[in-house]
Each structure stands twice: as C-alpha cells, then as structure tokens.
Design a protein around this motif. Structure first.
Motif, short mmCIF file in Angstrom:
data_model
loop_
_atom_site.label_atom_id
_atom_site.label_comp_id
_atom_site.label_asym_id
_atom_site.label_seq_id
_atom_site.Cartn_x
_atom_site.Cartn_y
_atom_site.Cartn_z
N GLN A 12 46.06 44.09 52.62
CA GLN A 12 46.19 44.66 51.26
C GLN A 12 46.14 43.58 50.18
O GLN A 12 46.83 42.56 50.28
CB GLN A 12 47.55 45.35 51.14
CG GLN A 12 47.67 46.63 51.93
CD GLN A 12 49.09 47.17 51.80
OE1 GLN A 12 50.06 46.45 52.05
NE2 GLN A 12 49.21 48.42 51.43
N LEU A 13 45.38 43.86 49.14
CA LEU A 13 45.29 42.93 48.01
C LEU A 13 46.68 42.76 47.37
O LEU A 13 47.38 43.73 47.14
CB LEU A 13 44.33 43.53 46.98
CG LEU A 13 44.01 42.60 45.82
CD1 LEU A 13 43.00 41.55 46.26
CD2 LEU A 13 43.45 43.39 44.64
N TYR A 18 45.22 38.52 43.00
CA TYR A 18 44.78 38.99 41.68
C TYR A 18 44.77 37.84 40.68
O TYR A 18 43.76 37.56 40.05
CB TYR A 18 45.68 40.13 41.20
CG TYR A 18 45.34 40.60 39.81
CD1 TYR A 18 44.13 41.24 39.56
CD2 TYR A 18 46.21 40.38 38.74
CE1 TYR A 18 43.79 41.65 38.27
CE2 TYR A 18 45.88 40.80 37.46
CZ TYR A 18 44.68 41.43 37.23
OH TYR A 18 44.34 41.83 35.96
N HIS A 59 37.63 48.81 51.31
CA HIS A 59 38.80 48.77 50.43
C HIS A 59 38.78 47.54 49.51
O HIS A 59 39.07 47.64 48.32
CB HIS A 59 40.09 48.77 51.26
CG HIS A 59 40.42 50.13 51.79
ND1 HIS A 59 41.59 50.41 52.46
CD2 HIS A 59 39.75 51.30 51.75
CE1 HIS A 59 41.61 51.69 52.80
NE2 HIS A 59 40.50 52.24 52.39
N ALA A 60 38.40 46.39 50.08
CA ALA A 60 38.37 45.18 49.25
C ALA A 60 37.34 45.32 48.14
O ALA A 60 37.56 44.89 47.00
CB ALA A 60 38.07 43.95 50.12
N ASP A 63 38.78 47.53 45.53
CA ASP A 63 39.82 46.80 44.76
C ASP A 63 39.16 46.02 43.61
O ASP A 63 39.61 46.07 42.47
CB ASP A 63 40.54 45.77 45.64
CG ASP A 63 41.37 46.39 46.75
OD1 ASP A 63 41.61 47.62 46.70
OD2 ASP A 63 41.75 45.66 47.68
N PHE A 201 48.04 47.93 45.47
CA PHE A 201 47.65 49.32 45.63
C PHE A 201 48.43 50.06 46.74
O PHE A 201 47.91 51.00 47.31
CB PHE A 201 46.14 49.42 45.90
CG PHE A 201 45.31 48.94 44.74
CD1 PHE A 201 45.37 49.58 43.51
CD2 PHE A 201 44.46 47.84 44.87
CE1 PHE A 201 44.61 49.14 42.43
CE2 PHE A 201 43.69 47.40 43.80
CZ PHE A 201 43.76 48.05 42.58
N ARG A 278 44.69 51.77 39.71
CA ARG A 278 45.06 52.60 40.86
C ARG A 278 44.25 53.90 40.85
O ARG A 278 43.70 54.33 41.87
CB ARG A 278 46.55 52.89 40.71
CG ARG A 278 47.26 53.45 41.86
CD ARG A 278 48.70 53.72 41.40
NE ARG A 278 49.46 52.49 41.32
CZ ARG A 278 50.16 52.02 42.35
NH1 ARG A 278 50.18 52.67 43.48
NH2 ARG A 278 50.83 50.91 42.24
N ARG A 281 40.59 53.18 41.57
CA ARG A 281 40.36 52.88 42.99
C ARG A 281 40.27 54.17 43.81
O ARG A 281 39.41 54.31 44.68
CB ARG A 281 41.49 51.99 43.51
CG ARG A 281 41.32 51.57 44.96
CD ARG A 281 42.44 50.61 45.32
NE ARG A 281 42.29 50.04 46.64
CZ ARG A 281 42.75 50.60 47.75
NH1 ARG A 281 43.39 51.76 47.69
NH2 ARG A 281 42.58 49.99 48.91
#
Ligand code: ADP
Ligand code: TRP
Length: 321
Positions: A12-13, A18, A59-60, A63, A201, A278, A281
């Motif tokens: 998960q990011l 960030y 997912h990446a 993001d 996220f 969010r 995404r």
C-alpha cells in the motif's frame, strides 16, 4: 530536461512514498519531459505471488493518477511493458563491479531484515540504472533512501562512456530535504517492509488505528516537550496548516500538548487531505480497462524512446555484426 522516477507495486502506498517521490513527480509535470512508471520487475525481488503483483500494479498506477499525475502530460507506463530494459540491464551487468553493488545500503538492510539474498535483489541497482539510462533521464526525484542507487546509475553511465565512448548523460538524484525521510509510526524510516506505515488509501478504521498507534513518550500533558524530537509532531507537521502548526508547537514548548488529541486531529486532517484522491482512485479502479489502455499507450511512447537508446548501445558495444 528529462525527469524520471518509479515506484514498486509491492504494497500500500504510504505518506513517505507520497512526500518522497509522488508529490515531487506530480509537481514536475510542466518542468520538463516527465517519465513516471510502475517498476514491477523490481517488485519481483520481494513479491512471488502472481495475483498480488498484478493487482498491486494496477493499484499503484491508480494511486499515481488519483494523486494528480496527468498521463497526457507525461509518459506513464509499467516497466515490464518495455522489455528493452532487461537487455540493457544485462549489458550493464557485464560492466558493473561486484564491489559497487556490495556497498549498497539497501541490499545490506534487506539482508538484515531477513529477506532472502537472491541474485535479483543483489543486482537490483543495475536494473534501476537501466531504467534511468534507457531514457537518458537527467533528474531523478526520490526519497533519501534511493540516493545511493542513483549514484550507482551515474557510476555505471560513466564506466560505459569511458569504455565505449560518450553515450549516456549522468543522472542526478533530486531530494526534497524537508521530507527526505518521513518517519514511520515507530520513529524509524516509514517503509512498507517495516510495517510502520500510514497508508494513504486504506479504509478509515485502519487509518485511525495506524494514527493512534504512533509511538510517543510518556511525558505528562502539562510538561513542556521538544516538538523536534517527537515523531507525532514530525508527521503532523507535514499536513497541518501553518497557523495550527504554530499553535501546536506552542503547546509542546509551553506544556499542554495532549498526544491523544493531536493524533485524533491528525486523523481528521489526513481524511480531508486525501478525500478527493480517495474518490478519484475508486473511480479509476472501477474501470480497469481504461487504466490498462492508458498504461499501454504510455508503454508505446516509452518503447519508442527506449529503442533509440538501445540501438545506439548495441552499436557501441559491438552487438551489430
Ligand atoms: P518502501 O520503503 O516503503 O518499500 P519504496 O522503496 O517503494 O518504499 O519507495 C518508493 C519511493 O518513495 C522512493 O522514491 C523512496 O525514496 C520514497 N520513500 C519511501 N519511503 C520514504 C520515506 N519514509 N520518506 C521519504 N521518502 C520515502
Ligand atoms: N528502487 C526504487 C525504489 O525502491 C524504485 C525504482 C526503480 C526507481 N527504478 C527506478 C526510482 C528508477 C527512480 C528511478 O523506490
């Protein structure tokens, strides 16, 4: 000017990713020619689960787009869609001294954490050098932990140029000192592999749990504390508006800073800070077909650039006959 950076689809990011890499990249969209990609070959040094790797790759990508990367204003792709990078990696491998790789902190840190020392993990910086040099990138925005890897890419470029003639520009890392290393909830560097992250996220319950778990000392509320030695304050500082930050700093210095309250406030600020991203995404992930289309289009553009460099390299080293 060519600016390039990549992120592994290996979990998960988090807010360290960030501030260290994604935000600088997004801010760079109009500064030059921007290359942003998802490094799934690199993630294979730690992920051997096909379903997870393929899901985390999408997912990446989501993001990155949700946080503001505009694929029309940059080249945005998945590393393995440009297989030329593996050929350049091999060519570089034949030039890279063992000692250069043996000195890499990241490799030593991963071994210390018990990650199996595969050949891929050891030669990870060579693949990263190929990533950078294949596009003749000059500026590499990264967090501090990746500085040495960019220096390895520079060394490999210099060695190639010296051996085969001027071919590559020498890349430079670009590190924003104010967020070079975002601390995790335990005070060490925030990292997916340390399990100490604040993901951007995850669901609200999980986010609250992580924020409430930020480690603080046991100084009573009324006692003065040094904000610059407090992990909670270091994270709060990244998000709080300047006026509020000054008030909270005052509470630390003069007494009255209640960690529990500050954590709750941080949680609320975080929810608000990433609310639009969010939602965006979720919208992007609802249409994976469109996301794949964007990535394929990016890969075509990247591939054209890669082919030109590789053509020159093959000629320089004698693979043309
Ligand atoms: P992780 O350590 O969580 O596995 P990655 O190695 O995937 O993170 O890093 C992706 C990008 O985010 C890199 O540019 C890296 O330097 C940056 N980064 C990772 N953690 C931090 C941190 N705690 N502070 C600042 N930048 C970070
Ligand atoms: N090694 C980087 C990381 O773990 C990811 C990466 C791979 C990268 N190739 C790159 C970063 C090229 C910048 C440029 O974060």
């Amino acid at each position: 000017m060519k600016i390039l950076s990549g992120i592994q689809p290996s979990g998960q990011l988090h807010i360290g990713n960030y501030f260290g890499m994604m935000r600088p990249m997004i801010k760079n969209m109009d500064r030059g020619e921007l290359y942003a990609f998802i490094v799934n070959f690199h993630a294979m040094t730690s992920v051997h689960d096909a379903e997870r790797l393929s899901r985390d790759t999408l997912h990446a990508a989501a993001d990155f787009l949700a946080l503001g990367l505009d694929p029309e204003r940059c080249i945005f792709w998945v590393q393995s869609d440009v297989p030329e990078v593996t050929e350049l990696t091999w060519i570089f491998s034949t030039l890279t001294p063992m000692g250069l790789l043996e000195r890499c902190h990241s490799y030593k840190d991963k071994l210390a954490k018990g990650i199996a020392p595969s050949h891929g993990l050891f030669s990870y910086p060579v693949l990263m050098a190929a990533d950078i040099l294949l596009y003749q990138a000059e500026i590499i925005p990264v967090g501090k932990d990746q500085k040495q890897h960019v220096e390895v890419a520079r060394d490999i470029a210099a060695k190639f140029n010296h051996t085969f003639g001027e071919t590559f520009v020498l890349p430079e890392p670009e590190i924003d000192d104010s967020v070079a290393t975002v601390p995790g909830i335990d005070g060490q560097k925030m990292s997916k592999s340390y399990g100490n992250t604040i993901p951007i996220f995850c669901d609200e319950k999980e986010l609250k749990k992580r924020v409430m778990a930020i480690v603080t000392d046991s100084t009573p509320v009324e006692s003065p504390k040094d904000p610059d030695k407090c992990n909670l304050f270091a994270i709060f500082k990244l998000f709080a508006p300047p006026d509020r930050l000054a008030e909270v700093r005052d509470l630390y210095v003069n007494g009255g800073a209640a960690y529990g309250k500050i954590k709750l406030e941080l949680y609320e600020i975080l929810l608000e800070y990433f609310r639009a991203a969010r939602e965006e995404r979720a919208r992007i992930l609802a249409d994976p077909g469109e996301l794949r289309r964007i990535l394929r289009q990016g890969a075509e553009k990247a591939r054209a650039k890669a082919a030109a460099t590789l053509d020159l390299v093959r000629q320089r080293v004698g693979l043309r006959y």
